[in-house]
Design a protein around this motif. Structure first.
Motif, PDB file in Angstrom:
ATOM      1  N   LEU A  25      72.716 -48.665  21.903  1.00 57.38           N
ATOM      2  CA  LEU A  25      73.166 -49.132  20.935  1.00 57.38           C
ATOM      3  C   LEU A  25      74.420 -48.481  20.201  1.00 57.38           C
ATOM      4  CD1 LEU A  25      69.913 -49.927  18.825  1.00 57.38           C
ATOM      5  CD2 LEU A  25      71.362 -51.733  19.976  1.00 57.38           C
ATOM      6  N   ARG A  26      74.282 -47.203  20.300  1.00 58.99           N
ATOM      7  CA  ARG A  26      75.654 -46.291  19.964  1.00 58.99           C
ATOM      8  C   ARG A  26      76.744 -46.590  20.913  1.00 58.99           C
ATOM      9  NH1 ARG A  26      71.318 -42.060  18.628  1.00 58.99           N
ATOM     10  NH2 ARG A  26      71.742 -41.342  20.866  1.00 58.99           N
ATOM     11  N   SER A  27      76.295 -46.672  22.135  1.00 60.36           N
ATOM     12  CA  SER A  27      77.505 -47.020  23.150  1.00 60.36           C
ATOM     13  C   SER A  27      78.098 -48.228  22.929  1.00 60.36           C
ATOM     14  CB  SER A  27      76.724 -46.786  24.564  1.00 60.36           C
ATOM     15  OG  SER A  27      77.898 -47.305  25.686  1.00 60.36           O
ATOM     16  N   LEU A  28      77.389 -49.288  22.488  1.00 65.88           N
ATOM     17  CA  LEU A  28      77.970 -50.486  22.088  1.00 65.88           C
ATOM     18  C   LEU A  28      78.646 -50.289  20.903  1.00 65.88           C
ATOM     19  CD1 LEU A  28      75.095 -52.983  22.654  1.00 65.88           C
ATOM     20  CD2 LEU A  28      77.162 -53.181  23.836  1.00 65.88           C
ATOM     21  N   GLY A  29      78.259 -49.912  19.768  1.00 66.64           N
ATOM     22  CA  GLY A  29      79.038 -49.476  18.613  1.00 66.64           C
ATOM     23  C   GLY A  29      80.301 -48.595  18.841  1.00 66.64           C
ATOM     24  N   ALA A  30      80.251 -47.698  19.718  1.00 68.15           N
ATOM     25  CA  ALA A  30      81.347 -46.963  19.824  1.00 68.15           C
ATOM     26  C   ALA A  30      82.663 -47.837  20.563  1.00 68.15           C
ATOM     27  CB  ALA A  30      81.066 -45.720  20.874  1.00 68.15           C
ATOM     28  N   ASP A  31      82.376 -48.557  21.615  1.00 65.33           N
ATOM     29  CA  ASP A  31      83.339 -49.416  22.024  1.00 65.33           C
ATOM     30  C   ASP A  31      82.894 -50.584  22.811  1.00 65.33           C
ATOM     31  OD1 ASP A  31      85.699 -50.115  23.403  1.00 65.33           O
ATOM     32  OD2 ASP A  31      86.221 -48.341  24.440  1.00 65.33           O
ATOM     33  N   PRO A  32      83.000 -51.777  21.957  1.00 66.54           N
ATOM     34  CA  PRO A  32      82.161 -53.181  22.376  1.00 66.54           C
ATOM     35  C   PRO A  32      83.078 -53.410  23.553  1.00 66.54           C
ATOM     36  CG  PRO A  32      82.672 -52.854  20.012  1.00 66.54           C
ATOM     37  CD  PRO A  32      83.299 -51.923  20.484  1.00 66.54           C
ATOM     38  N   LYS A  33      84.231 -53.219  23.766  1.00 60.94           N
ATOM     39  CA  LYS A  33      84.963 -53.710  24.848  1.00 60.94           C
ATOM     40  C   LYS A  33      85.099 -52.874  25.996  1.00 60.94           C
ATOM     41  CE  LYS A  33      88.089 -56.286  21.613  1.00 60.94           C
ATOM     42  NZ  LYS A  33      89.384 -56.521  21.350  1.00 60.94           N
ATOM     43  N   SER A  34      84.515 -51.800  26.217  1.00 63.75           N
ATOM     44  CA  SER A  34      84.358 -50.943  27.284  1.00 63.75           C
ATOM     45  C   SER A  34      83.610 -51.520  28.325  1.00 63.75           C
ATOM     46  CB  SER A  34      83.954 -49.706  27.058  1.00 63.75           C
ATOM     47  OG  SER A  34      82.741 -49.475  26.786  1.00 63.75           O
ATOM     48  N   GLU A  35      83.739 -50.891  29.557  1.00 63.41           N
ATOM     49  CA  GLU A  35      82.922 -51.275  30.837  1.00 63.41           C
ATOM     50  C   GLU A  35      81.456 -51.035  30.591  1.00 63.41           C
ATOM     51  OE1 GLU A  35      83.166 -48.398  34.407  1.00 63.41           O
ATOM     52  OE2 GLU A  35      85.003 -48.037  33.236  1.00 63.41           O
ATOM     53  N   TYR A  36      81.030 -50.143  29.649  1.00 60.22           N
ATOM     54  CA  TYR A  36      79.846 -49.966  29.240  1.00 60.22           C
ATOM     55  C   TYR A  36      79.166 -50.571  28.594  1.00 60.22           C
ATOM     56  CZ  TYR A  36      81.492 -45.763  31.834  1.00 60.22           C
ATOM     57  OH  TYR A  36      81.728 -44.643  32.888  1.00 60.22           O
ATOM     58  N   ALA A  37      79.732 -51.610  27.824  1.00 60.76           N
ATOM     59  CA  ALA A  37      79.175 -52.649  26.999  1.00 60.76           C
ATOM     60  C   ALA A  37      78.332 -53.454  27.454  1.00 60.76           C
ATOM     61  CB  ALA A  37      80.373 -53.293  25.947  1.00 60.76           C
ATOM     62  N   PRO A  38      78.705 -54.286  28.406  1.00 67.19           N
ATOM     63  CA  PRO A  38      77.721 -55.136  29.246  1.00 67.19           C
ATOM     64  C   PRO A  38      76.522 -54.408  29.927  1.00 67.19           C
ATOM     65  CG  PRO A  38      79.798 -54.825  30.403  1.00 67.19           C
ATOM     66  CD  PRO A  38      80.027 -54.334  29.412  1.00 67.19           C
ATOM     67  N   ARG A  39      76.808 -53.149  30.455  1.00 66.15           N
ATOM     68  CA  ARG A  39      75.895 -52.405  30.911  1.00 66.15           C
ATOM     69  C   ARG A  39      74.697 -52.030  30.042  1.00 66.15           C
ATOM     70  NH1 ARG A  39      79.177 -48.251  34.694  1.00 66.15           N
ATOM     71  NH2 ARG A  39      80.582 -49.507  35.777  1.00 66.15           N
ATOM     72  N   SER A  40      75.259 -51.543  28.711  1.00 66.44           N
ATOM     73  CA  SER A  40      74.176 -51.256  27.776  1.00 66.44           C
ATOM     74  C   SER A  40      73.433 -52.242  27.274  1.00 66.44           C
ATOM     75  CB  SER A  40      74.948 -50.617  26.310  1.00 66.44           C
ATOM     76  OG  SER A  40      75.628 -49.567  26.834  1.00 66.44           O
ATOM     77  N   MET A  41      74.020 -53.562  27.120  1.00 65.91           N
ATOM     78  CA  MET A  41      73.322 -54.921  26.701  1.00 65.91           C
ATOM     79  C   MET A  41      72.221 -55.145  27.897  1.00 65.91           C
ATOM     80  SD  MET A  41      76.151 -57.724  25.591  1.00 65.91           S
ATOM     81  CE  MET A  41      77.129 -57.143  24.217  1.00 65.91           C
ATOM     82  N   PHE A  42      72.393 -54.862  29.117  1.00 66.65           N
ATOM     83  CA  PHE A  42      71.586 -55.069  30.122  1.00 66.65           C
ATOM     84  C   PHE A  42      70.484 -54.143  29.900  1.00 66.65           C
ATOM     85  CE2 PHE A  42      69.808 -54.040  34.569  1.00 66.65           C
ATOM     86  CZ  PHE A  42      69.543 -54.935  34.877  1.00 66.65           C
ATOM     87  N   PHE A  43      70.364 -52.817  29.578  1.00 64.09           N
ATOM     88  CA  PHE A  43      69.531 -51.894  29.609  1.00 64.09           C
ATOM     89  C   PHE A  43      68.831 -52.269  28.381  1.00 64.09           C
ATOM     90  CE2 PHE A  43      71.421 -49.546  33.131  1.00 64.09           C
ATOM     91  CZ  PHE A  43      70.181 -49.002  33.731  1.00 64.09           C
ATOM     92  N   LEU A  44      69.315 -52.629  27.427  1.00 61.56           N
ATOM     93  CA  LEU A  44      68.558 -52.917  26.206  1.00 61.56           C
ATOM     94  C   LEU A  44      67.392 -54.093  26.582  1.00 61.56           C
ATOM     95  CD1 LEU A  44      71.208 -53.216  23.479  1.00 61.56           C
ATOM     96  CD2 LEU A  44      69.266 -51.646  23.422  1.00 61.56           C
ATOM     97  N   GLY A  45      68.217 -54.969  27.267  1.00 66.30           N
ATOM     98  CA  GLY A  45      67.159 -55.829  27.819  1.00 66.30           C
ATOM     99  C   GLY A  45      65.949 -55.457  28.770  1.00 66.30           C
ATOM    100  N   ARG A  46      66.349 -54.325  29.623  1.00 63.00           N
ATOM    101  CA  ARG A  46      65.480 -53.784  30.335  1.00 63.00           C
ATOM    102  C   ARG A  46      64.238 -52.860  29.663  1.00 63.00           C
ATOM    103  NH1 ARG A  46      63.199 -53.609  33.810  1.00 63.00           N
ATOM    104  NH2 ARG A  46      63.596 -52.022  35.177  1.00 63.00           N
ATOM    105  N   CYS A  47      65.090 -52.342  28.433  1.00 64.67           N
ATOM    106  CA  CYS A  47      64.109 -51.469  27.567  1.00 64.67           C
ATOM    107  C   CYS A  47      62.954 -52.524  26.889  1.00 64.67           C
ATOM    108  CB  CYS A  47      64.821 -51.172  26.497  1.00 64.67           C
ATOM    109  SG  CYS A  47      65.477 -49.398  27.208  1.00 64.67           S
ATOM    110  N   TYR A  48      63.398 -53.591  26.574  1.00 63.67           N
ATOM    111  CA  TYR A  48      62.240 -54.559  25.812  1.00 63.67           C
ATOM    112  C   TYR A  48      61.401 -55.104  26.819  1.00 63.67           C
ATOM    113  CZ  TYR A  48      64.378 -54.759  21.309  1.00 63.67           C
ATOM    114  OH  TYR A  48      64.761 -54.436  19.915  1.00 63.67           O
ATOM    115  N   GLU A  49      62.016 -55.404  28.098  1.00 66.64           N
ATOM    116  CA  GLU A  49      61.208 -56.052  29.257  1.00 66.64           C
ATOM    117  C   GLU A  49      60.138 -54.925  29.569  1.00 66.64           C
ATOM    118  OE1 GLU A  49      61.744 -57.286  34.045  1.00 66.64           O
ATOM    119  OE2 GLU A  49      63.490 -56.873  32.951  1.00 66.64           O
ATOM    120  N   GLU A  50      60.371 -53.624  29.763  1.00 63.79           N
ATOM    121  CA  GLU A  50      59.198 -52.831  30.047  1.00 63.79           C
ATOM    122  C   GLU A  50      58.581 -52.528  29.132  1.00 63.79           C
ATOM    123  OE1 GLU A  50      58.784 -51.674  32.932  1.00 63.79           O
ATOM    124  OE2 GLU A  50      60.338 -52.478  34.048  1.00 63.79           O
ATOM    125  N   LEU A  51      58.949 -52.531  27.786  1.00 67.81           N
ATOM    126  CA  LEU A  51      57.799 -52.516  26.567  1.00 67.81           C
ATOM    127  C   LEU A  51      57.020 -53.739  26.481  1.00 67.81           C
ATOM    128  CD1 LEU A  51      57.025 -51.206  24.025  1.00 67.81           C
ATOM    129  CD2 LEU A  51      58.962 -52.407  22.911  1.00 67.81           C
TER     130      LEU A  51
END
Length: 274
Positions: free
Chosen positions: A93-119
């Protein structure tokens, strides 16, 4: 009038006056122009500095999140706690907030999904499953051409197939993956899943092109899988069948899950200590 404006000035350079005539530029004008140029340079450097800092912060937070995700996934005891997964989500979430347009934004969104999936695999919560689907869907809507888009669709298909037990929706998602991303590295696995759905069997694992080691989610060790106390199916009344019993133990609580062939009616009650 222009001539009067130019009279008495020290000639150092020329500029065009209001009527198109050339007039000498005095020292004051030169100083003003230099100051304006310096302000532009300063503001540009400041903006560039903020952009570089934001990108570095987004990268660092993302890498911190991936490391925490892999560590938690490898520890089944900790992975059974909701608070642990919520803590792992924060760097993404902090990565998304720091730079929503960086190459790490879609990756962070993907891993948020993975976190909720595993939870959701551990909480058996419908709300957690839906949040996982929402995170993947948000990534697809924002970055439809990103290289992990087929991965996000594949994970959505798995959630529908394995957690919701809705093979019809899972089949639609896998078909969408194949049609939308025919060159994606998840296409072979999606095809295998479709074959399993049509044949009624669970598909065999298919080798796929791996993501870089620092970014690919780790898999939990086989020895860390939940224990099964009743591996053999047991026939119950009203046509119910108990497929198995699983349990997780942690310092705070113990969760017991009974796998049934259909929904059952149950009542909540408090068991008093003997």
């Amino acid at each position: 009038r222009d001539a009067m404006r130019c009279r008495g000035s020290v000639q150092t350079d020329n500029h065009v006056g209001p009527s198109g005539r050339f007039c000498p530029l005095d020292d004051r004008g030169i100083r003003m122009n230099v100051r304006a140029l310096l302000r532009i340079v300063f503001v540009s450097a400041l903006v560039l500095g903020f952009a570089v800092t934001a990108f570095a912060s987004a990268k660092n937070e993302y890498q911190r999140g991936v490391s925490a995700f892999n560590s938690l996934l490898a520890n089944e005891k900790r992975a059974g706690l909701r608070a642990e997964w919520e803590a792992v989500m924060k760097p993404f979430l902090r990565s998304l907030g720091a730079d929503p347009k960086s190459e790490y934004a879609p990756r962070s969104m993907f891993f948020l999904g993975r976190c909720y999936e595993e939870l959701a695999r551990r909480s058996f919560s419908r709300a957690d499953r839906l949040k996982a689907l929402e995170a993947y869907d948000r990534m697809l809507a924002t970055y439809p051409k990103y290289g992990w888009s087929d991965d996000a669709l594949f994970r959505m298909g798995l959630i529908w197939q394995e957690q919701f037990k809705d093979v019809a929706k899972a089949e639609r998602v896998f078909k969408t993956l194949i049609d939308t991303y025919p060159q994606g590295d998840k296409v072979p696995e999606a095809r295998e899943r479709l074959l399993g759905i049509k044949g009624g069997d669970q598909p065999q694992a298919v080798a796929a092109k791996a993501k870089p080691a620092e970014e690919k989610p780790a898999r939990a060790a086989p020895s860390a899988a939940p224990k099964k106390a009743a591996p053999a199916p047991a026939k119950l009344k009203d046509g119910l069948t108990l497929l198995g019993i699983r349990h997780w133990s942690s310092p705070d609580y113990t969760r017991v899950v009974m796998d049934m062939t259909q929904d059952v009616h149950y009542e909540r009650a408090l068991v008093e200590k003997a």
